[in-house]
Structures are given as structure tokens and as C-alpha cells.
Design an enzyme around this catalytic site. Structure first.
Site, PDB file in Angstrom:
ATOM      1  CE  LYS A  90      -2.997   2.905   2.502  1.00  0.00           C
ATOM      2  NZ  LYS A  90      -3.535   3.350   3.751  1.00  0.00           N
ATOM      3  CB  ALA A 140      -7.919   7.807   4.649  1.00  0.00           C
ATOM      4  CB  ALA A 171      -6.804   2.488  10.692  1.00  0.00           C
TER       5      ALA A 171
HETATM    6  C1  DXP Z   1      -4.120   2.297   8.163  1.00  0.00           C
HETATM    7  C2  DXP Z   1      -3.765   3.208   7.106  1.00  0.00           C
HETATM    8  O1  DXP Z   1      -3.186   2.859   6.135  1.00  0.00           O
HETATM    9  C3  DXP Z   1      -4.170   4.607   7.262  1.00  0.00           C
HETATM   10  O2  DXP Z   1      -3.168   5.449   6.872  1.00  0.00           O
HETATM   11  C4  DXP Z   1      -5.393   4.737   6.469  1.00  0.00           C
HETATM   12  O3  DXP Z   1      -5.258   5.632   5.468  1.00  0.00           O
HETATM   13  C5  DXP Z   1      -6.622   4.782   7.295  1.00  0.00           C
HETATM   14  O4  DXP Z   1      -7.108   6.041   7.587  1.00  0.00           O
HETATM   15  P1  DXP Z   1      -8.166   6.218   8.785  1.00  0.00           P
HETATM   16  O5  DXP Z   1      -7.397   5.981  10.023  1.00  0.00           O
HETATM   17  O6  DXP Z   1      -8.698   7.594   8.632  1.00  0.00           O
HETATM   18  O7  DXP Z   1      -9.226   5.163   8.595  1.00  0.00           O
END
Ligand code: DXP
Length: 265
Positions: free
Chosen positions: A103, A190, A212
């Protein structure tokens, strides 16, 4: 009543996943909490920051945990600010964890955490040429998303909102447009705040959702993870089911056609 058979697995680089919920590990208060959340989410693919994760002697590593749970690892280059840093991190992770999936995150600055598109495109080009399967974290710009697909990305991952903000999907029109244009899997990545955001991403046509913070920093991470499991599935079913058009005026749900004949015999 029996559930509708879930026959539309997510297929990425020839690998099938029955879950369309991809999780991250950052922000979890402890590995036991994380484990419960991963199980409740029903996820089969989880991303880990290769620069931020430290292996502590005597403690089960995140890699061992994922392997024990049968969850595939998607290493990420979080924390990289240049194409050079991201390429180096990807190469080190390929050696360390034996996967060519990455990723790819190249961040413009630490305040916005927004992707640096020129650096991202340059890193993508080099990593694809080197045999990596690139899952590119990008902004919600359809032009950038198309360029990433053209460069050979395995998946394109537009943001809903900046990382960790929980603002949901700021530009649903662009996300829907990206999902309709690209042929590789589109993963909303995200900014997700709660379950309805994930359902919306799927309704807009995304192939999967990556999140996340919304789980790891929830008051009850396992409960929230379970909510996301259902939301992603509900959103996918709604997308497949086909929503009704939005109308400016009322439209009787029962038609009057044929009613007079029925009443008069
Ligand atoms: C886990 C990861 O790769 C983060 O950088 C991702 O972009 C998730 O973003 P959030 O924490 O806003 O869900």
C-alpha cells in the site's frame, strides 16, 4: 429467511476475498483489543505500517498475530514523504515479509497527511516496473486515479477525507465517478468516521473500504468493527440492488393503473 448468497468476492491480483472490509492497525490501545476488533470485522486483509511497527522481543508481533488469524498482510509505506523513501520502504518490506503487495503512501506534509501526487506517480512507476503490486493511496481526484491505473496499479485507493479525521466522504460525486471509471479495484481509504460512511462508499460503487481510526479509537473497537462488517456488506448489496432514482416531487408508491377496473368488477 435465508441470507442472499454472497457470490461476489473481491478479487485483487487473482486473490479472492469474501470480505470487502480492509483494516488498519494504527491507534489500537493494545494487541488484545486489536485482535478482538479484527475478528469482529471479519477482515481478510490488513495493512501495517512498515516504518512505524516495532517488533518487541517476547511479545507476539503484529505479523504473527495476522498469520495466526489467517489475515493477509498488506504492508504500507505510511510516514514516507518522498518517492525515494517510499520505494526504499517497499523494497525493505518485500525482503522482510515476503510479499510484493504494497500500500503506497507518499505524504505531502505531516499536518494534512494528504498524498503528494507527483511523488506518488513517480514511486508507482518505479515500483510497478520492479514487479510490485501497488495499492496506491491517493486523493479524491479522478484524473490522478486514472493516471495511477494507467501506470499499472493493482488497486487505487482514494481518500474519503484526510486520515484520522472521521469526516466521512467529503466528495461523494468524485468517489462515484472514480469507481465508475476505473477497471482495477477502487478502495475507499481514510477519513471514515462511522458505519454509514462505509455503507455509502460501497453504495457509490467502491469495491472495498479500508479504515483504521474509526475502529481502533472507537470507545468499543470490537462493537464498531462488527458494525463496519455489516455496513460494508449492506452497502455492497444496496449497490448491486440498484437504488431508485431521486425525484424532485412525490410519486405514489402504489400505481392507480388498473384500480378502477378492479373495484368495478
Ligand atoms: C491504516 C492506514 O493505512 C491509514 O493510513 C489509512 O489511510 C486509514 O485512515 P483512517 O485511520 O482515517 O481510517
Amino acid at each position: 429467511m435465508a441470507e442472499v448468497a454472497h457470490t461476489d468476492d473481491l478479487v485483487v491480483d487473482g486473490t479472492r476475498f469474501s470480505s470487502r472490509l480492509i483494516t488498519g492497525t494504527g491507534g489500537a490501545p493494545g494487541q488484545d483489543v486489536l485482535e478482538a476488533a479484527l475478528i469482529a470485522a471479519g477482515t481478510e486483509l490488513t495493512t501495517v505500517s512498515m516504518r512505524r511497527h516495532a517488533v518487541v522481543p517476547g511479545r507476539e508481533s503484529i505479523f504473527a498475530l495476522l498469520s495466526r488469524l489467517g489475515i493477509r498482510l498488506l504492508p504500507n509505506t505510511a510516514g514516507c514523504h518522498t518517492a525515494r523513501e517510499a520505494i526504499l520502504t517497499a523494497k525493505m518490506s518485500r525482503e522482510a515479509v515476503d510479499t510484493d503487495w504494497v500500500k503506497l503512501e507518499v505524504i505531502a506534509d505531516d499536518e494534512s497527511l494528504l498524498p503528494d501526487i507527483p511523488e506518488l506517480l513517480s514511486a508507482t512507476e518505479e515500483l510497478v516496473a520492479d514487479g510490485f503490486k501497488v495499492f496506491a493511496y491517493t486523493n479524491d481526484d479522478p484524473v490522478a486515479a486514472q493516471r495511477l491505473e494507467d501506470l499499472g496499479c493493482t488497486a487505487v485507493m482514494p481518500l474519503g477525507a484526510p486520515i484520522g479525521t472521521g469526516q466521512g466522504i467529503l466528495n461523494p460525486h468524485n468517489i462515484e465517478y472514480i469507481a465508475s471509471r476505473l477497471t482495477v479495484p477502487v478502495v475507499l481509504d481514510a477519513g471514515i468516521g462511522t458505519a454509514s460512511d462505509a455503507a455509502l462508499a460501497m453504495e457509490l460503487g467502491c469495491d472495498a473500504v479500508l479504515l483504521a481510526t474509526a475502529v481502533t479509537r472507537a470507545q468499543e473497537p470490537a462493537l464498531m468493527a462488527e458494525a463496519f462488517r455489516h455496513a460494508v456488506r449492506a452497502g455492497r448489496l444496496a449497490h448491486r440492488g440498484g437504488r431508485i432514482p431521486r425525484r424532485p416531487m412525490a410519486h405514489a408508491s402504489s400505481s392507480m393503473q388498473g384500480r378502477a377496473e378492479f373495484l368495478l368488477g
